[in-house]
Design an enzyme around this catalytic site. Sequence first.
Site, short mmCIF file in Angstrom:
data_model
loop_
_atom_site.label_atom_id
_atom_site.label_comp_id
_atom_site.label_asym_id
_atom_site.label_seq_id
_atom_site.Cartn_x
_atom_site.Cartn_y
_atom_site.Cartn_z
N HIS A 40 4.28 -7.63 0.77
CA HIS A 40 2.98 -6.95 0.85
C HIS A 40 3.12 -5.44 0.63
O HIS A 40 2.14 -4.78 0.28
CB HIS A 40 2.24 -7.31 2.14
CG HIS A 40 2.60 -6.53 3.35
ND1 HIS A 40 3.45 -6.99 4.34
CD2 HIS A 40 2.22 -5.29 3.76
CE1 HIS A 40 3.56 -6.08 5.28
NE2 HIS A 40 2.83 -5.04 4.96
N ASP A 89 6.46 -13.43 2.74
CA ASP A 89 6.30 -11.97 2.64
C ASP A 89 7.68 -11.32 2.53
O ASP A 89 8.19 -10.72 3.48
CB ASP A 89 5.53 -11.47 3.88
CG ASP A 89 5.04 -10.05 3.71
OD1 ASP A 89 5.19 -9.49 2.60
OD2 ASP A 89 4.52 -9.49 4.70
N GLY A 189 3.10 1.04 8.97
CA GLY A 189 4.14 1.95 8.47
C GLY A 189 5.54 1.44 8.74
O GLY A 189 6.50 1.91 8.13
N SER A 191 6.16 -1.77 8.32
CA SER A 191 6.24 -2.95 7.45
C SER A 191 7.42 -2.88 6.50
O SER A 191 7.75 -1.81 5.99
CB SER A 191 4.97 -3.04 6.61
OG SER A 191 3.96 -3.65 7.34
C1 4AZ Z 1 0.95 -3.12 9.42
O1 4AZ Z 1 -0.23 -2.84 9.31
C2 4AZ Z 1 1.42 -3.80 10.65
N1 4AZ Z 1 2.25 -5.26 15.33
C3 4AZ Z 1 2.74 -4.18 10.75
C4 4AZ Z 1 3.18 -4.80 11.91
C5 4AZ Z 1 2.32 -5.04 12.92
C6 4AZ Z 1 1.00 -4.66 12.84
C7 4AZ Z 1 0.56 -4.03 11.69
C8 4AZ Z 1 2.84 -5.73 14.15
O2 4AZ Z 1 1.74 -2.86 8.52
#
Ligand code: 4AZ
Length: 239
Positions: A40, A89, A189, A191
């Site tokens: 993603h 993902d 952030g 991710s």
């Molecule tokens: C995001 O938006 C995101 N709490 C990544 C991880 C989590 C929530 C949001 C896990 O990239």
Amino acid sequence: VVGGMLALPGSHPYLAALSLGEHFCGGTLIASCWVLTAAHCLQHRPNISHISVRLGQTHYNRSEQGSAELRVQDYVLHENYSQATKSHDIALVRLKAKAAGHCAEFSHSISPACLPRALEPLNASRPCEIAGWGHLYEGAGQLSESLQEAVLPIIPHEQCRSPELHGARISTDMLCAGYLEGGTDACQGDSGGPLVCEEQGRATLRGIVSWGVGCGEQDKPGVYTNVAHYLAWIQGHTG
Ligand code: 4AZ
């Protein structure tokens, strides 16, 4: 990272910071020329010439001693990645070689994480850890200047699939980690970044920060791509 602690230089030497002028995702160095991240993070197909990968960093955009900035040769998203369900993902970023087959130079501040061995079950009794520059609280609207880390327990699959937690949105290709009471979690952030567990004394990449419902909320542990399910895919693309 919500509810984490300041990470010391060199404490996550496999962590990569992906930037398109500004930081957009984390990643994990798994070999000199390969970084694993979330599909993603790259779903809008950014031009490879615009991406930079920083290794050995504690500050997300400052050039530091022992850090390196590499360019990208190409990247590949999992063929079955679904934006809607967040399944599969996972993506691989191939770094640009400086000499034949040689990209990142390993040092005290830059070194790859191990991949799990095939069929080696994840020992859920051992805590794992995340690291990243993501939001310090839900809706923070800005990244953390300093690298944050947090220790997170793995949540058993059956429990994470219960209706009180994430229900049927959790597939076997996903892992849940965190605390049911909330408070400590990955956030926007983070991710693409690593969920690493120490196994036989080695930092082993078990998860990729993928999605969640908010950050640090009760009964909503973070969801991670289950790396052990993608060993053949990784092998097939890295050779
Ligand atoms: C995001 O938006 C995101 N709490 C990544 C991880 C989590 C929530 C949001 C896990 O990239």
